[in-house]
Design a protein around this motif. Structure first.
Motif, PDB file in Angstrom:
ATOM      1  N   ARG A 184     -16.493   4.296  -7.590  1.00 23.67           N
ATOM      2  CA  ARG A 184     -15.292   4.521  -8.398  1.00 23.67           C
ATOM      3  C   ARG A 184     -14.136   5.020  -7.534  1.00 23.67           C
ATOM      4  O   ARG A 184     -12.981   4.883  -7.894  1.00 23.67           O
ATOM      5  CB  ARG A 184     -15.596   5.522  -9.515  1.00 23.67           C
ATOM      6  N   LEU A 185     -14.487   5.608  -6.366  1.00 24.14           N
ATOM      7  CA  LEU A 185     -13.426   6.054  -5.460  1.00 24.14           C
ATOM      8  C   LEU A 185     -12.650   4.850  -4.942  1.00 24.14           C
ATOM      9  O   LEU A 185     -11.433   4.890  -4.791  1.00 24.14           O
ATOM     10  CB  LEU A 185     -14.015   6.830  -4.286  1.00 24.14           C
ATOM     11  N   GLU A 187     -12.407   2.039  -6.515  1.00 17.99           N
ATOM     12  CA  GLU A 187     -11.648   1.576  -7.675  1.00 17.99           C
ATOM     13  C   GLU A 187     -10.370   2.412  -7.835  1.00 17.99           C
ATOM     14  O   GLU A 187      -9.292   1.875  -8.090  1.00 17.99           O
ATOM     15  CB  GLU A 187     -12.510   1.732  -8.933  1.00 17.99           C
ATOM     16  N   ALA A 188     -10.503   3.717  -7.655  1.00 10.66           N
ATOM     17  CA  ALA A 188      -9.346   4.597  -7.775  1.00 10.66           C
ATOM     18  C   ALA A 188      -8.303   4.249  -6.711  1.00 10.66           C
ATOM     19  O   ALA A 188      -7.104   4.237  -6.982  1.00 10.66           O
ATOM     20  CB  ALA A 188      -9.775   6.058  -7.654  1.00 10.66           C
ATOM     21  N   ALA A 189      -8.767   3.942  -5.500  1.00 10.86           N
ATOM     22  CA  ALA A 189      -7.837   3.575  -4.423  1.00 10.86           C
ATOM     23  C   ALA A 189      -7.091   2.298  -4.790  1.00 10.86           C
ATOM     24  O   ALA A 189      -5.880   2.183  -4.580  1.00 10.86           O
ATOM     25  CB  ALA A 189      -8.596   3.392  -3.116  1.00 10.86           C
ATOM     26  N   LYS A 190      -7.805   1.350  -5.368  1.00  5.55           N
ATOM     27  CA  LYS A 190      -7.160   0.099  -5.770  1.00  5.55           C
ATOM     28  C   LYS A 190      -6.181   0.341  -6.908  1.00  5.55           C
ATOM     29  O   LYS A 190      -5.119  -0.269  -6.972  1.00  5.55           O
ATOM     30  CB  LYS A 190      -8.216  -0.929  -6.168  1.00  5.55           C
ATOM     31  N   ASP A 191      -6.552   1.261  -7.781  1.00  4.57           N
ATOM     32  CA  ASP A 191      -5.661   1.634  -8.876  1.00  4.57           C
ATOM     33  C   ASP A 191      -4.362   2.212  -8.318  1.00  4.57           C
ATOM     34  O   ASP A 191      -3.303   2.084  -8.914  1.00  4.57           O
ATOM     35  CB  ASP A 191      -6.353   2.670  -9.756  1.00  4.57           C
ATOM     36  N   LEU A 192      -4.470   2.859  -7.149  1.00  5.00           N
ATOM     37  CA  LEU A 192      -3.304   3.487  -6.522  1.00  5.00           C
ATOM     38  C   LEU A 192      -2.714   2.548  -5.465  1.00  5.00           C
ATOM     39  O   LEU A 192      -2.296   2.986  -4.403  1.00  5.00           O
ATOM     40  CB  LEU A 192      -3.692   4.832  -5.929  1.00  5.00           C
ATOM     41  N   TYR A 193      -2.714   1.277  -5.747  1.00  6.13           N
ATOM     42  CA  TYR A 193      -2.009   0.233  -4.979  1.00  6.13           C
ATOM     43  C   TYR A 193      -2.592  -0.081  -3.606  1.00  6.13           C
ATOM     44  O   TYR A 193      -1.919  -0.690  -2.781  1.00  6.13           O
ATOM     45  CB  TYR A 193      -0.517   0.592  -4.822  1.00  6.13           C
ATOM     46  N   ALA A 194      -3.814   0.369  -3.301  1.00  4.18           N
ATOM     47  CA  ALA A 194      -4.421   0.006  -2.030  1.00  4.18           C
ATOM     48  C   ALA A 194      -5.150  -1.322  -2.189  1.00  4.18           C
ATOM     49  O   ALA A 194      -5.980  -1.461  -3.077  1.00  4.18           O
ATOM     50  CB  ALA A 194      -5.395   1.089  -1.566  1.00  4.18           C
ATOM     51  N   GLY A 195      -4.835  -2.290  -1.338  1.00  2.00           N
ATOM     52  CA  GLY A 195      -5.567  -3.551  -1.339  1.00  2.00           C
ATOM     53  C   GLY A 195      -6.962  -3.317  -0.783  1.00  2.00           C
ATOM     54  O   GLY A 195      -7.274  -2.221  -0.339  1.00  2.00           O
ATOM     55  N   PRO A 196      -7.820  -4.341  -0.812  1.00  2.00           N
ATOM     56  CA  PRO A 196      -9.200  -4.161  -0.355  1.00  2.00           C
ATOM     57  C   PRO A 196      -9.290  -3.609   1.074  1.00  2.00           C
ATOM     58  O   PRO A 196     -10.085  -2.710   1.343  1.00  2.00           O
ATOM     59  CB  PRO A 196      -9.777  -5.573  -0.418  1.00  2.00           C
ATOM     60  N   ARG A 198      -7.022  -1.824   2.808  1.00  2.00           N
ATOM     61  CA  ARG A 198      -6.555  -0.446   2.823  1.00  2.00           C
ATOM     62  C   ARG A 198      -7.578   0.497   2.202  1.00  2.00           C
ATOM     63  O   ARG A 198      -7.835   1.593   2.692  1.00  2.00           O
ATOM     64  CB  ARG A 198      -5.225  -0.335   2.055  1.00  2.00           C
ATOM     65  N   ARG A 202      -9.065   3.621   4.177  1.00  2.00           N
ATOM     66  CA  ARG A 202      -8.737   4.981   3.760  1.00  2.00           C
ATOM     67  C   ARG A 202      -9.869   5.700   3.055  1.00  2.00           C
ATOM     68  O   ARG A 202      -9.891   6.920   3.021  1.00  2.00           O
ATOM     69  CB  ARG A 202      -7.519   4.950   2.815  1.00  2.00           C
ATOM     70  N   ILE A 203     -10.760   4.952   2.435  1.00  2.00           N
ATOM     71  CA  ILE A 203     -11.790   5.592   1.617  1.00  2.00           C
ATOM     72  C   ILE A 203     -13.193   5.346   2.178  1.00  2.00           C
ATOM     73  O   ILE A 203     -13.876   6.270   2.594  1.00  2.00           O
ATOM     74  CB  ILE A 203     -11.723   5.112   0.152  1.00  2.00           C
TER      75      ILE A 203
END
Lengths: 290, 373
Positions: A184-185, A187-196, A198, A202-203
């Motif tokens: 889900r982390l 998923e949260a990163a993608k929710d915050l505009y990070a592409g796959p 990124r 970052r995560i």
């Protein structure tokens, strides 16, 4: 006994540690002290050995004489670690996230070589990589490779052997640290505009670092002490410090030099691990796990 | 600047048109169509497995519908990946990044959208102020309490000023007291920032206190979409009547008598409800909320609907007393009575006492044919 412990709860951890401590003292501390003593000996097996602090000169002498092998060990171990990392990370990632019901099977395949003896595996590779083995033989006979081409007895064969033998030690810790990352982390990163890409950078990657750290140590440390791969897959040009120690001890009966080299190898590894931990940051590790 | 004036896309923020989601041969979401207006606090309410979270995840871009259309501010985003949508989510588990500080957690979305330096600091500060967490910037998520983590998750989403904020049971992990407090807080924040909230919960109380409108979901579709008051006073299906608040449903033979629907109960008693309350269809029922019922002595006169029965259970709950009354034919009715100025007597009714239950027909409600199969 139980009643006694209940009155002194502080003793329980000590009691639980006792077997391991006894083991370490008997099989690590005591031999190490003996080795330290041996490194300060002088003499030969025939004339007998005598201890003197003045024999500390053995250390710089041995280091000077075998610096090539030392450096080669460091280089081969480092390259093997990098090779393992490069191969293991994608594999561990696939097993952790993409393998579905094949996950257990793939993990089994990773550790399957351990069911065969270490020596046998190296010997098997000697056959595989042989100058006229089933890998190079056919390629040579159809003229794709020149007749004098060889892999065996080259640094590549040794590095290959080391990487192959310690590969599972890299895969497993990385797999474990990837596997416990909460998806889900990402998923949260993608929710915050990070592409796959990124989101991975970052995560996933920072959270997998503890596994990378552990895996690298588990490969680098035994690789530094390797002599079997160098002996069976390499040549005189690929002799590692492990080979020197082995022959000083068992062939030349030069115990002081062998012991001094062993000690310096140990100190070198400890220093390398310390620097590595500093660079990667233990703080990062703790929070990655937590 | 272009002189061209963009056609105004009503005030619809999110539009779902016939959205269906299948997982294998399981239908999770079954043809949902709805509009969420700009600045609205919209809630998807339903039991677990009703498809509310899947619906939210499709709006967020984490799932793709099997069929149907999803529009965001008039733009088709049905197949747009999550990171390209102007939507942010507060996850049920918060999903804070454990290796980043609170500041970096909140700044994550800003940095990804290319905002730099002072602007980041300023906006993160504003967001943390909004959720009252100034001074926590340097902490790591593991050092926060559940309530604080929840606020960080909210700040991390709101800082990006999305068109729509999605909230997936954000209060689920908190204890009751904190949940109520955060609920009020959420409503305040929503009013302050004016962003459209789409909120998913299974807690009807939470939904009632915060929402402008609620879609009550069951088995992949919503049974009723209305404001909290309408849902409570005029539920239109059996499911809504029993999921939102407590209800007494009176089932029997349906008939019509001038301006009223009639239901003839198995006991032979007839109850009425005005037709303007809704369509009873062919398989509907008349319902009445427990607090709309009045208990009388058996001999007392009354107007409106009346049933006789025996008190079988009395629970004193402080604010009110709850009775279970068993009528003819084993029909059980729930009655709540305020513990003040009791209508007929000063004492509570005791189990075993004979009573008459009365209510005004217009205080009832009418549920129609069940929509769910």
């Amino acid at each position: 006994m139980i009643a006694f412990l209940r009155r002194r709860p502080g003793l329980l951890p000590l009691l639980l540690l006792a077997p391991a401590i006894a083991w370490l003292v008997a099989f690590y501390v005591y031999p190490a002290i003996q080795m330290l003593q041996a490194s300060l000996w002088s003499g030969t097996l025939e004339t007998g050995f005598a201890f003197s602090w003045a024999n500390a000169a053995t250390y710089p002498e041995a280091l000077g004489r075998y610096s090539d092998q030392f450096l080669r060990s460091i280089l081969y171990a480092a390259v093997s670690t990098v090779v393992c990392l490069a191969l293991a990370f994608p594999l561990a990632y696939t097993i952790a996230y993409r393998a579905g019901r094949f996950r257990t099977l793939l993990l089994f395949i990773v550790i399957a070589p351990f069911f065969t003896s270490f020596l046998l595996r190296v010997l098997a590779w000697k056959t595989v990589l042989g100058d006229d083995g089933f890998l190079l033989g056919p390629l040579k006979s159809i003229g794709l490779l020149p007749e004098e081409f060889r892999i065996l007895a080259t640094p590549i064969a040794v590095i290959f052997g080391i990487s192959y033998n310690f590969f599972p030690f890299m895969v497993l810790p990385i797999y474990v640290s990837l596997e416990k990352i909460d998806r889900r982390l990402v998923e949260a990163a993608k929710d915050l505009y990070a592409g796959p890409a990124r989101a991975f950078q970052r995560i996933t990657l920072p959270l997998a670092l503890p596994g990378v750290f552990a895996g690298s140590l588990l490969v680098f440390i035994p690789a530094m002490g390797d002599f079997v791969n160098a002996e069976l897959l390499g040549s005189v040009q690929t002799r590692l410090i492990g080979n020197v120690i082995q022959s000083r001890f068992l062939v030349n009966n030069d115990y002081p030099t062998a012991a001094a080299l062993s000690f310096m190898l140990m100190a070198g590894i400890l220093a390398a691990v310390f620097i590595y931990a500093r660079v990667l940051g233990t703080d990062e590790l703790e929070t990655g796990i937590g | 600047m272009s002189a061209e004036v963009k056609p105004r896309v009503a005030d619809v923020d999110v539009r779902l048109v016939n959205v269906t989601k299948m997982f294998g041969d399981q239908t999770a979401v079954d043809g949902i169509t709805l509009d969420v207006s700009d600045g609205e606090f919209f809630t998807l309410l339903g039991p677990s497995g009703c498809g509310k979270t899947t619906t939210l995840r499709m709006i967020g871009g984490f799932e793709q519908p099997t069929s149907g259309l999803i529009e965001l501010k008039g733009e088709d985003v049905t197949f747009l990946p999550a990171h390209e949508r102007d939507v942010n989510t507060v996850f049920q588990s918060y999903a804070l990044f454990p290796h980043l500080t609170i500041f970096e957690n909140v700044a994550f979305g800003l940095r990804r959208s290319g905002i730099k330096g002072d602007e980041v600091t300023r906006r993160v500060g504003e967001a943390l102020e909004l959720v009252q967490l100034i001074g926590y910037e340097k902490r790591k998520p593991a050092q926060l309490s559940g309530g604080q983590a929840q606020r960080v998750a909210l700040a991390r989403a709101l800082v990006n000023r999305p068109a729509v904020l999605l909230l997936d049971e954000p209060l689920g992990a908190l204890d009751l007291k904190l949940r109520k407090q955060m609920g009020i807080e959420l409503k305040r924040i929503q009013r302050e920032v004016g962003i459209t909230f789409i909120y998913v919960t299974h807690d009807q109380e939470e939904a009632m206190t915060m929402s402008d409108r609620i879609a009550v979901m069951n088995k992949g579709h919503y049974e009723q979409l209305a404001g909290p008051e309408t849902l409570y006073e005029r539920p239109t299906t059996r499911f809504v009547a029993s999921f939102v608040g407590a209800s007494n449903l009176l089932e029997g033979k349906i008939g019509s008598d001038g301006e009223s629907w009639t239901v003839t109960l198995p006991s032979g008693d007839v109850v009425r409800a005005p037709k303007n309350l809704g369509d009873i269809g062919t398989g509907g029922a008349i319902g009445v909320r427990p607090e709309k019922l009045t208990l009388l002595e058996p001999g007392q006169e009354s107007k409106g609907n009346r049933l006789d029965g025996t008190v079988v259970d009395t629970s004193y709950l402080g604010v009110l007393t709850q009775y279970t009354v068993e009528g003819a034919g084993g029909l059980r009715l729930l009655v709540s009575e305020q513990n003040v100025d009791r209508t007929t007597r000063s004492d509570t009714w005791r189990p075993g006492e004979r009573v008459a239950l009365t209510w005004k027909p217009e205080h009832g409600f009418v549920v129609g044919d069940s929509k769910s199969a």
